[in-house]
Motif scaffolding. Structure first.
Motif, short mmCIF file in Angstrom:
data_model
loop_
_atom_site.label_atom_id
_atom_site.label_comp_id
_atom_site.label_asym_id
_atom_site.label_seq_id
_atom_site.Cartn_x
_atom_site.Cartn_y
_atom_site.Cartn_z
N LEU A 185 50.00 59.89 54.31
CA LEU A 185 49.90 60.22 52.88
C LEU A 185 48.61 59.61 52.32
CD1 LEU A 185 50.97 61.25 50.14
CD2 LEU A 185 52.23 59.08 49.93
N SER A 186 47.83 60.43 51.63
CA SER A 186 46.61 59.96 50.99
C SER A 186 46.69 60.26 49.50
CB SER A 186 45.38 60.65 51.60
OG SER A 186 44.21 60.28 50.91
N VAL A 187 46.84 59.21 48.70
CA VAL A 187 46.81 59.33 47.24
C VAL A 187 45.39 58.98 46.82
CG1 VAL A 187 47.80 58.60 45.05
CG2 VAL A 187 49.22 58.63 47.11
N PHE A 188 44.61 59.99 46.45
CA PHE A 188 43.20 59.76 46.20
C PHE A 188 42.89 59.78 44.71
CE2 PHE A 188 43.71 64.32 46.70
CZ PHE A 188 42.94 64.84 45.67
N VAL A 189 41.80 59.09 44.39
CA VAL A 189 41.32 59.05 43.01
C VAL A 189 40.27 60.14 42.85
CG1 VAL A 189 40.16 57.66 41.26
CG2 VAL A 189 41.71 56.57 42.90
N PRO A 190 40.42 61.03 41.87
CA PRO A 190 39.42 62.09 41.68
C PRO A 190 38.04 61.50 41.41
CG PRO A 190 41.40 62.51 40.37
CD PRO A 190 41.52 61.11 40.91
N SER A 191 37.00 62.30 41.66
CA SER A 191 35.63 61.85 41.43
C SER A 191 35.46 61.40 39.98
CB SER A 191 34.64 62.97 41.75
OG SER A 191 34.76 63.37 43.09
N PRO A 192 34.65 60.34 39.77
CA PRO A 192 34.46 59.85 38.40
C PRO A 192 33.92 60.93 37.48
CG PRO A 192 33.56 58.30 40.01
CD PRO A 192 33.91 59.54 40.75
N VAL A 229 29.85 52.31 34.83
CA VAL A 229 31.12 52.89 35.26
C VAL A 229 32.27 52.11 34.61
CG1 VAL A 229 32.62 53.44 37.20
CG2 VAL A 229 30.14 53.64 37.45
N TYR A 230 33.13 52.82 33.91
CA TYR A 230 34.29 52.22 33.26
C TYR A 230 35.55 52.67 34.00
CZ TYR A 230 31.20 50.83 29.49
OH TYR A 230 30.19 50.26 28.77
N THR A 231 36.40 51.70 34.34
CA THR A 231 37.58 51.98 35.15
C THR A 231 38.84 51.57 34.40
OG1 THR A 231 36.33 51.60 37.20
CG2 THR A 231 38.72 51.55 37.35
N CYS A 232 39.78 52.51 34.32
CA CYS A 232 41.08 52.23 33.70
C CYS A 232 42.11 52.08 34.82
CB CYS A 232 41.49 53.35 32.76
SG CYS A 232 43.09 53.06 31.97
N THR A 233 42.79 50.94 34.85
CA THR A 233 43.78 50.66 35.88
C THR A 233 45.11 50.33 35.22
OG1 THR A 233 42.01 49.70 37.25
CG2 THR A 233 44.28 49.30 37.95
N VAL A 234 46.19 50.92 35.76
CA VAL A 234 47.54 50.67 35.24
C VAL A 234 48.31 49.88 36.29
CG1 VAL A 234 49.65 51.72 34.36
CG2 VAL A 234 47.44 52.84 33.96
N TYR A 235 48.83 48.71 35.88
CA TYR A 235 49.60 47.84 36.77
C TYR A 235 51.06 47.81 36.32
CZ TYR A 235 44.92 45.97 37.87
OH TYR A 235 43.61 45.83 38.24
N ASN A 236 51.97 47.67 37.30
CA ASN A 236 53.37 47.46 36.92
C ASN A 236 53.60 45.97 36.66
OD1 ASN A 236 53.56 46.22 39.43
ND2 ASN A 236 54.81 47.83 40.36
N LYS A 237 54.82 45.61 36.35
CA LYS A 237 55.11 44.22 35.97
C LYS A 237 54.90 43.24 37.11
CE LYS A 237 60.07 44.66 36.94
NZ LYS A 237 61.44 44.53 36.40
N ASP A 238 54.92 43.76 38.36
CA ASP A 238 54.69 42.88 39.51
C ASP A 238 53.22 42.78 39.89
OD1 ASP A 238 57.47 42.40 39.85
OD2 ASP A 238 57.67 44.37 40.81
N GLY A 239 52.36 43.44 39.11
CA GLY A 239 50.94 43.37 39.37
C GLY A 239 50.43 44.40 40.36
N HIS A 240 51.29 45.35 40.77
CA HIS A 240 50.87 46.38 41.70
C HIS A 240 50.22 47.53 40.93
CE1 HIS A 240 54.19 44.88 44.65
NE2 HIS A 240 53.09 44.15 44.69
N LEU A 296 49.33 51.13 39.82
CA LEU A 296 50.04 52.40 39.83
C LEU A 296 49.08 53.58 39.83
CD1 LEU A 296 52.90 51.60 37.27
CD2 LEU A 296 52.86 51.25 39.75
N ILE A 297 48.18 53.65 38.87
CA ILE A 297 47.19 54.72 38.81
C ILE A 297 45.86 54.13 38.35
CG2 ILE A 297 48.76 56.66 38.42
CD1 ILE A 297 48.26 56.41 35.46
N GLN A 298 44.79 54.91 38.59
CA GLN A 298 43.46 54.41 38.26
C GLN A 298 42.52 55.60 38.05
OE1 GLN A 298 40.78 52.38 41.26
NE2 GLN A 298 41.28 50.58 40.03
#
Length: 644
Positions: free
Chosen positions: A277-284, A369-380, A382-384
């Motif tokens: 499984l490859s969950v990839f981030v789309p091009s900026p 480059v500006y990066t938005c990162t979403v973390y869950n409560k455990d610090g993992h 989720l999306i970016q």
């Protein structure tokens, strides 16, 4: 006949071995190169997926080259069923004979050759134990002697090829790619096997974490790893439908990896399949904006159902925190100082699924480059998503030629950022010249950053850049303007037809250091070259119009003397025109320009001749001055003066 059938029952190839259930034995091939002296060597056969993977161990110690099997640690499933050649370690033929193969023996085996306790080589062998195909149909005895061997051979070969193709298709590594932000992904695993109801189906990931368990006819969420609880789903009755596929929901970027489904019965592996499984981030995404804009939107909309306890964090190229949304509120106290009061997000970004960021009060240094990162409560994570922002100057402003002015104001745009400015510099950058005008916050007019150029010179033409700095030295504002200074003159000269020559005067005291070309032209009735002088090639008669060849002359040392005048020989009434002298530098920029309006009066004799049809002359048009726009090589708009 038996020999032929035996050859059909057992087949070996580079990627694996297939044997039918009921065969007496099967050979798993393995061969290595060994030296003359092979003391302290060992051959180990392991099977992947077993808690005790040891299938067979053969050792050789000391210098007497005595080989022996060590089966004390052998898996119970293989007791009294394996053997190797007595001289395996001396010859390098490490093939393993497995007697009475069963369906549960299917799997991946590894042949390891060790020397002095170190692995020297590894050979992977895949074993497939298949069901014995049905016997061929009975033909009439009359044809049996001739047709049976051929039909059996063809049928068995076709069956073997078909099964190998199906097995290869089933064993081919499957890769699933999905962009982050998708709600779920399906890891497919459908089988044709009739599985008993008491098997255990386990899905695991690359880190040996338990993803999903189906056991005793029920799904077992308590046996899942915590990270996967509530995120997986299988068919309600996978053994009946023969669909062991897994749906993974609420995808995270870190979900990328290899997922393996294994089917066990009494600790024996029956089936296994892996899916990558490859969950990839789309091009900026790229956003371009000028620093004159009040704000810019860095877009990020998602379809994911995010829990309310996540943390949304925007960072820049230097890993500085631009904006933080946490515990249902924006957290300005966690922003970097440079971004405080300059950012804004949706009031309820999680419910609206809009994590976009508005950045206000733009600086040139905001590019990056500006990066938005979403973390869950455990610090993992989720999306970016990343967005590339380019903040650039508006196009260079162009100022027309200044004729005879003593000063000129280079205007700078109005700004509301004066309280942030620590220093302002004006510099002419083209042609390169170290002319700097520095203004501090405590000098000059703080509300006007424009530059007033006084005592204008021809060499003041060029590109000027104004830069406003913050106290820490970062550029806050920047703007460039082009500016051209040109000397323009207009003079009238009148002579009578019949004189030997007439002088079109043009003398200057200007610095001609940058001059490379001086040319005289007329524009009526058409544009014509009267005389052309090039610094490197001097006069260029080849560029003259035919009406003026051999009739013009200029000073030989015109750049040193500043005398750019033109002598026109044997002037005629038809020469009555407006003559323009243009002085340019190596970049094509016009430095000086003069228009001389020449009128040649006709004599009585000339008038009589003019009355004759074959000698009729065209009357020269009345000269008048007009302005035209001319664009030099750099795209700078300049004012050119011609006469008609």
């Amino acid at each position: 006949m038996k020999m032929i059938v035996l050859l059909l029952l057992i087949s070996q190839h580079a990627s694996g071995v297939e044997v039918y259930k009921g065969a007496e034995s099967v050979l798993l091939p393995c061969q290595v190169s060994v030296g003359v002296s092979s003391s302290d060597t060992a051959a180990v056969w392991d099977r992947v997926g077993l808690s005790n993977p040891t299938v067979h161990l053969r050792m050789q110690k000391g210098d007497d080259l005595d080989e022996r099997d060590d089966l004390s640690g052998q898996n119970d499933l293989y007791q009294h069923r394996t053997s190797m050649r007595v001289d395996a370690l001396q010859t390098g033929v490490l093939s393993l004979t497995l007697r009475k193969p069963t369906f549960s023996d299917s799997g991946n085996y590894t042949c390891i050759y060790r020397k002095y306790g170190q692995d020297q080589s590894k050979t992977a062998v895949q074993l497939k134990v298949s069901e014995q195909p049905p016997p061929p149909p009975v033909w009439p005895k009359v044809l049996a002697a001739v047709l049976v061997p051929l039909i059996i051979l063809a049928a068995a070969f076709a069956l073997f090829v078909y099964k190998r193709m199906k097995d290869r298709e089933a064993q081919q590594a499957e890769v699933v790619e999905v962009p982050q932000g998708e709600k779920s992904v399906l890891l497919r695993f459908k089988t044709t096997a009739d599985l008993p109801q008491d098997v255990t189906v386990k899905w695991g990931d690359s880190n040996n974490m338990m993803v999903h368990v189906y056991e005793s006819g029920n799904h077992q969420p308590d046996k899942q790893d915590q990270d996967y609880r509530g995120r997986t789903e299988m068919d309600e009755d996978p053994l009946r439908t023969k669909d062991l596929s897994l749906t993974l929901k609420d995808l995270h970027f870190t979900d990328s990896g290899v997922y393996t489904c294994t089917v066990y019965k009494d600790r024996h592996m029956l089936l296994q399949k892996s899916v990558t499984l490859s969950v990839f981030v789309p091009s900026p995404e790229v956003v371009n904006v000028t620093n004159e804009e009040k704000s810019v939107l860095l877009p990020f909309k998602t379809t994911a159902d995010l829990p309310q306890d996540v943390t949304v964090e925007w960072t820049d190229s230097n890993n500085m925190k631009v904006h933080v949304y946490e515990s249902g509120n924006n957290q300005p106290g966690k922003q970097d100082q440079d971004y405080r009061g300059r950012t804004e997000m949706d009031e309820d970004p999680l419910r609206n699924k809009d994590l976009s960021l508005t950045l206000k009060d733009l600086h040139l240094t905001d590019s990056g480059v500006y990066t938005c990162t979403v973390y869950n409560k455990d610090g993992h994570m989720l999306i970016q998503k990343s967005v590339t922002l380019n903040v650039f100057d508006p196009p260079v402003r162009s100022y027309g030629t200044v004729y005879g002015k003593k000063s000129y104001l280079l205007e700078f745009k109005k700004t509301n950022k004066l309280d942030q400015i620590s220093k302002v510099e004006w510099e002419r950058i083209y042609p390169k010249y170290k002319f700097i005008k520095e203004i501090t916050r405590h000098q000059g007019n703080e509300k006007d950053l424009s530059l007033n150029l006084k005592d204008l010179r021809l060499t003041d033409s060029g590109i000027y850049t104004c830069t406003a700095y913050k106290e820490n030295g970062d550029i806050l504002l920047q703007q460039s303007v082009t500016f051209s200074v040109r000397d323009f003159q207009l003079e009238k000269v009148e002579v009578t037809e019949g004189v030997e020559s007439v002088l079109l005067p043009f003398k200057t005291t200007a610095d001609l250091h940058y001059v490379v070309g001086v040319y005289w032209t007329v524009s009526e009735p058409t544009q014509m070259m009267v005389n052309y002088f090039d610094v490197t090639k001097n006069n260029q008669p080849g560029l003259q119009h035919k009406d003026y060849k051999g009739r013009t002359e200029m000073n030989e040392d015109l750049l040193r003397t500043g005398d750019l005048s033109l002598t026109l020989k044997k002037p005629l009434p038809t020469d009555s025109r407006s003559y323009t002298c243009t002085v340019s530098n190596k970049d094509g920029r016009i430095l000086l320009q003069k228009v001389v309006i020449l009128r040649v009066r006709a004599t009585l004799r000339g008038t009589i001749e003019d009355m004759l049809p074959w000698k009729r002359r065209r009357t020269a048009p009345k000269p008048e001055v007009k302005e035209e726009r001319n664009t030099n090589q750099e795209g700078v708009s300049l004012m050119e003066v011609h006469s008609a």
